[in-house]
Design an enzyme around this catalytic site. Structure first.
Site, mmCIF file in Angstrom:
data_model
loop_
_atom_site.group_PDB
_atom_site.id
_atom_site.type_symbol
_atom_site.label_atom_id
_atom_site.label_comp_id
_atom_site.label_asym_id
_atom_site.label_seq_id
_atom_site.Cartn_x
_atom_site.Cartn_y
_atom_site.Cartn_z
ATOM 1 C CG ASP A 84 48.154 44.253 42.792
ATOM 2 O OD1 ASP A 84 47.819 44.663 43.912
ATOM 3 O OD2 ASP A 84 47.328 43.960 41.902
ATOM 4 C CG HIS A 85 46.517 41.186 45.220
ATOM 5 N ND1 HIS A 85 45.838 41.017 46.403
ATOM 6 C CD2 HIS A 85 45.793 42.075 44.487
ATOM 7 C CE1 HIS A 85 44.745 41.763 46.394
ATOM 8 N NE2 HIS A 85 44.697 42.426 45.255
ATOM 9 N N GLY A 211 39.491 45.848 43.659
ATOM 10 C CA GLY A 211 38.265 45.453 42.986
ATOM 11 C C GLY A 211 37.469 46.641 42.475
ATOM 12 C CB VAL A 233 41.047 49.845 37.915
ATOM 13 C CG1 VAL A 233 42.137 50.794 37.449
ATOM 14 C CG2 VAL A 233 40.135 49.472 36.760
#
Length: 285
Positions: A84-85, A211, A233
């Protein structure tokens, strides 16, 4: 079973639902999330950020991937593991080679040209490992900076940029900015659904909404109806665990450590089930 994220998102696209993508920080949380998804017969994307490594019993991406592969293959639902990210292409490469089934390169704060350059590099790396690549165009900011939608319209994703970015990179899934924010919102969430509909028509890859926490059930359900296939989430899950720790001082001495941990786990699981229901993916497996 442990599978590429792309397979899950293609089915979600065909059947018009979304797959929940919660972040996890450790072995126990990952197992809890898989158990909750199994009970609801929901596919699952487990999201893990490199920033978790320093505060976890999981010390390397290889350890993360091997553990998730083991528990996912014991489950009777499809489970993907997504980096993630990540803002570092070296980290993306490490996750791919370690056994993650999908990765997100987040170049949303870079120039369009740099975002394309590094996302395309991630796609080229991933194809040899059958790994799905997610990227972001536009920028989903922090909830602490969120005031009203009109103040950050320039950060939102345009259908023109979405179309160009997908064509220029060959990315498999696209995270879009339509008014959500990471963390806790400062202000009322305002999602641009008309923008989302235009983006959905402009590209043929699954769309991702970051988000999810605090965005509201009605907003999220409408986002799914308008074309979102993955909802991330985390904050809501952690805040649920924190809420379970609020105990009156006089009662604290009567509660065992195990009772507290069980209550936290129950709170996280119950909150996550709400997101599974929002995504509409129960009974899909």
């Amino acid at each position: 079973m442990f599978i590429p994220m792309g397979i899950l998102l293609r089915d979600a696209s065909l059947k018009r639902y979304a797959v929940p993508a919660p972040n996890f920080m450790n072995f126990k949380m990952a197992k809890l999330l898989i158990d909750a998804a199994s009970e609801k017969r929901s596919p699952l994307i487990l999201a893990y950020g490199g920033f978790f490594l320093k505060n976890s019993e999981l010390n390397t991406f290889k350890e993360v991937a091997e553990f998730i592969r083991y528990i996912a293959n014991k489950a009777d639902i499809p489970v993907a593991l997504n980096l993630d990210h990540s803002k570092k292409i070296e980290e993306v490469e490490e996750a791919i080679k370690s056994g993650f089934t999908s990765v997100m390169f987040d170049g949303s704060t870079l120039s369009y040209e740099e975002n394309v350059k590094y996302t395309k590099a991630a796609v080229n790396m991933a194809k040899y490992y059958n790994v799905t690549v997610e990227a972001e165009i536009g920028h989903v900011g922090e909830g602490s900076d969120y005031i009203v939608q009109d103040d950050f319209t320039e950060m939102l994703t345009s259908e023109q940029d979405a179309r160009s970015f997908v064509n220029d990179t060959g990315v498999h899934a696209l995270a879009v900015a339509i008014g959500t924010a990471h963390g806790v919102y400062k202000g009322e969430p305002k999602l641009d659904f008309e923008r989302l509909k235009r983006i959905r028509k402009a590209v043929d890859v699954p769309l991702v909404l970051h988000g999810g926490s605090g965005t509201g059930k009605d907003n999220l359900r409408k986002a799914v109806a308008c074309g979102i296939q993955k909802i991330n989430v985390f904050t809501d899950l952690i805040n649920s665990a924190k809420g379970a720790l609020v105990v009156k001082k006089e009662e604290l001495a009567k509660i065992s450590y195990f009772d507290i941990v069980d209550e936290m786990d129950r709170a996280v699981k119950n909150k996550f089930v709400e997101y599974i229901d929002i995504c509409g993916s129960e009974n899909r497996c």
